[in-house]
Design a protein around this motif. Structure first.
Motif, PDB file in Angstrom:
ATOM      1  N   GLY A  62      18.708 -17.601  -6.493  1.00 54.49           N
ATOM      2  CA  GLY A  62      20.130 -17.832  -6.131  1.00 54.49           C
ATOM      3  C   GLY A  62      20.874 -16.657  -6.559  1.00 54.49           C
ATOM      4  N   PHE A  63      20.467 -15.652  -7.205  1.00 54.20           N
ATOM      5  CA  PHE A  63      21.195 -14.499  -7.774  1.00 54.20           C
ATOM      6  C   PHE A  63      20.965 -13.344  -6.870  1.00 54.20           C
ATOM      7  CE2 PHE A  63      20.887 -17.620 -11.225  1.00 54.20           C
ATOM      8  CZ  PHE A  63      22.101 -17.583 -11.752  1.00 54.20           C
TER       9      PHE A  63
ATOM     10  N   SER B 192      27.318 -15.861 -10.060  1.00 53.24           N
ATOM     11  CA  SER B 192      26.880 -15.742  -8.354  1.00 53.24           C
ATOM     12  C   SER B 192      27.415 -14.893  -7.681  1.00 53.24           C
ATOM     13  CB  SER B 192      26.658 -17.110  -8.007  1.00 53.24           C
ATOM     14  OG  SER B 192      28.122 -17.672  -7.988  1.00 53.24           O
ATOM     15  N   ARG B 193      28.502 -14.510  -7.997  1.00 50.19           N
ATOM     16  CA  ARG B 193      29.394 -13.419  -7.073  1.00 50.19           C
ATOM     17  C   ARG B 193      29.016 -12.253  -7.122  1.00 50.19           C
ATOM     18  NH1 ARG B 193      34.503 -15.132  -9.893  1.00 50.19           N
ATOM     19  NH2 ARG B 193      35.236 -13.175  -8.936  1.00 50.19           N
TER      20      ARG B 193
ATOM     21  N   ARG C 254      25.825 -19.555 -14.022  1.00 46.39           N
ATOM     22  CA  ARG C 254      25.791 -19.408 -12.607  1.00 46.39           C
ATOM     23  C   ARG C 254      27.276 -19.199 -12.012  1.00 46.39           C
ATOM     24  NH1 ARG C 254      21.747 -20.039  -8.574  1.00 46.39           N
ATOM     25  NH2 ARG C 254      20.275 -20.798 -10.179  1.00 46.39           N
TER      26      ARG C 254
END
Length: 356
Positions: free
Chosen positions: A55-56, A34-35, A30
Motif C-alpha cells: 500500500g505504499f 500513503s500520499r 500510513r
C-alpha cells in the motif's frame, strides 16, 4: 498539502532501515505516508529481507545499489547504520526531503491531536527564516504570530529556510553519558513553538526527525565523521551532529536559514546507554575540538553554492584538524568524495533500484 502550495509529488520521505521488520513502523505512519513517495535504504549490514507492508509508493535501495552507484573502492564514505539514509538523499530527485528514524512514530500534541509532521516541516521550509535578528515571538510567520516592536522592517521579508529540525517526545536524543546518568528520564514537554536559529549560532542537528530543501542543504548532509566503534544506536554516533555543523556554517555563509522546534515525533525506547557509552565516549571528547573549529570557520566570497562551501570546509578540516586525530582526515576525504559523487549522481536523472 494543507497550508502550502507544495504538491505531494515534490516531497520524498527517506527512511534508513536499521530493522528488518518495518511493518509496525510503516503502519503507524500510513495515514501520513500513503500520499507520498518513499525511499527506503536498507542498512548494508542487514542480511535478512526487509518486511514491508503493501500500500505504499516506494523504492527500496540495498547494498548492491550502493555498490553500483558509489563503487566499492571508496573507503572514506561508509553507508552502514544510520548513514544509509544519506544514499536516499543522493538518489532522491524531489525538492523537499523528510527523514525520520525507523524507531519513531507520529506523536500527539497537548490536546491529543495527532501531529502531521510532514505538513509542519514543509510549512517551516516554505515560510521565511529570520536569522539576522531574533524575534521574541519566535517564528513570525506562524499563524497568530508576528514581528515584535523594534524589529527592523528591512529584515521582515526574511530569507529562504533550507533545514527544519524537528524534536521528539518520550526518549530524548541525549548523548550516552547523559542518558546513562538519567536512565529514567523521558521528554514529556511539548513546546508549541518554531524558531529560526540565529546567524553564527551553531546547534546539534539530530537526524532523528528532519526535513530540508534538497538543492540547498542536500550537498551538506553526508556520511562524514564516523567513530571507530560506531554502533546502531543514535547515542553511538555523531555523524548527524557533524553534518549539522557543516550545514549551519553553509547556511550562514549563503544567507539562508535553519529552523528548529515543531514538529515532534514519538521515539520508542531502545538500547543500553551504559554499553553505548563505551562506544560514544570518543565522540564526546571530539566535540570539544569540533565546535571551536566550526565557530572559527569563515568561507571565501568565491564559495557561492553549497557544494563550494562543503569543499572549502573539507580543506579546512584537513588543514586544521586532520593532524590531531585520524577520524578528521577521513571526514575531510569523505566530504570531498561526497561532493564529487553528488555532482556526478545526485544532480542527474532519477535512478531506479537494481532488481538483484
Amino acid at each position: 498539502m494543507s497550508h502550502t502550495n507544495i504538491r505531494d509529488d515534490e516531497v520524498d520521505i527517506v527512511i534508513g532501515a536499521l530493522h528488518v521488520d518495518l511493518t509496525s513502523f510503516l503502519n503507524e505512519w500510513r495515514p501520513l505516508f500513503s500520499r507520498f513517495h518513499l525511499i527506503i535504504v536498507k542498512d548494508p549490514d542487514l542480511k535478512e529481507e526487509l518486511r514491508i507492508p503493501e500500500g505504499f509508493n516506494l523504492h527500496v535501495y540495498t547494498k548492491s545499489d550502493i555498490v553500483r552507484v558509489v563503487g566499492s573502492s571508496s573507503t572514506a564514505m561508509n553507508f552502514s547504520g544510520y548513514s544509509c539514509r544519506y544514499f536516499g538523499y543522493l538518489m532522491s530527485r524531489k525538492k523537499y526531503i523528510f527523514s525520520v528514524d525507523d524507531d519513531c512514530i507520529p506523536a500527539k500534541d497537548n490536546n491529543g491531536v495527532p501531529i502531521d509532521a510532514i505538513d509542519q516541516h514543509i510549512t517551516n521550509l516554505t515560510t521565511p527564516a529570520t536569522p539576522f535578528f531574533f524575534n521574541t515571538l519566535y517564528d513570525p510567520f506562524r499563524k497568530g504570530a508576528d514581528f515584535v516592536r523594534g524589529y527592523p522592517f528591512s529584515l521582515r521579508s526574511g530569507v529562504t529556510c533550507a533545514l527544519s529540525c524537528g524534536l521528539w517526545l518520550n526518549l530524548a536524543d541525549h548523548d550516552a553519558p547523559t542518558q546513562a546518568l538519567r536512565p529514567g528520564h523521558r521528554n514529556a514537554r511539548y513546546v508549541d513553538a518554531v524558531m529560526t536559529v540565529p546567524v553564527r549560532t551553531l546547534l546539534p542537528v539530530s537526524g532523528v526527525n528532519i526535513a530540508f530543501n534538497r538543492e540547498l542543504a542536500g550537498p551538506a548532509l553526508f556520511p562524514g565523521l564516523r567513530l571507530a566503534a560506531e554502533g546502531k544506536l543514535r547515542w553511538e554516533t555523531v555523524e548527524d551532529i557533524w553534518c549539522g555543523l557543516c550545514v549551519k556554517v553553509v547556511c550562514d555563509h549563503l544567507g539562508i536559514g535553519v529552523k528548529t522546534g515543531l514538529p515532534y515525533v514519538w521515539r520508542n525506547d531502545r538500547g543500553d546507554a551504559i554499553e553505548s557509552l563505551k562506544k560514544e565516549w570518543e565522540g564526546v571528547k571530539l566535540m570539544e575540538e569540533v565546535v571551536p573549529f566550526f565557530q572559527s570557520v569563515r568561507l571565501s566570497q568565491t564559495a557561492v553554492t553549497t557544494e563550494d562551501c562543503v569543499l572549502e570546509i573539507a580543506a579546512l578540516v584537513k588543514e586544521q584538524l586532520a593532524t590531531t586525530h585520524p577520524v578528521f582526515a577521513r571526514a575531510a576525504q569523505a566530504m570531498a568524495d561526497w561532493i564529487k559523487l553528488w555532482k556526478a549522481v545526485g544532480s542527474g536523472s532519477a535512478s531506479s533500484p537494481s532488481k538483484g
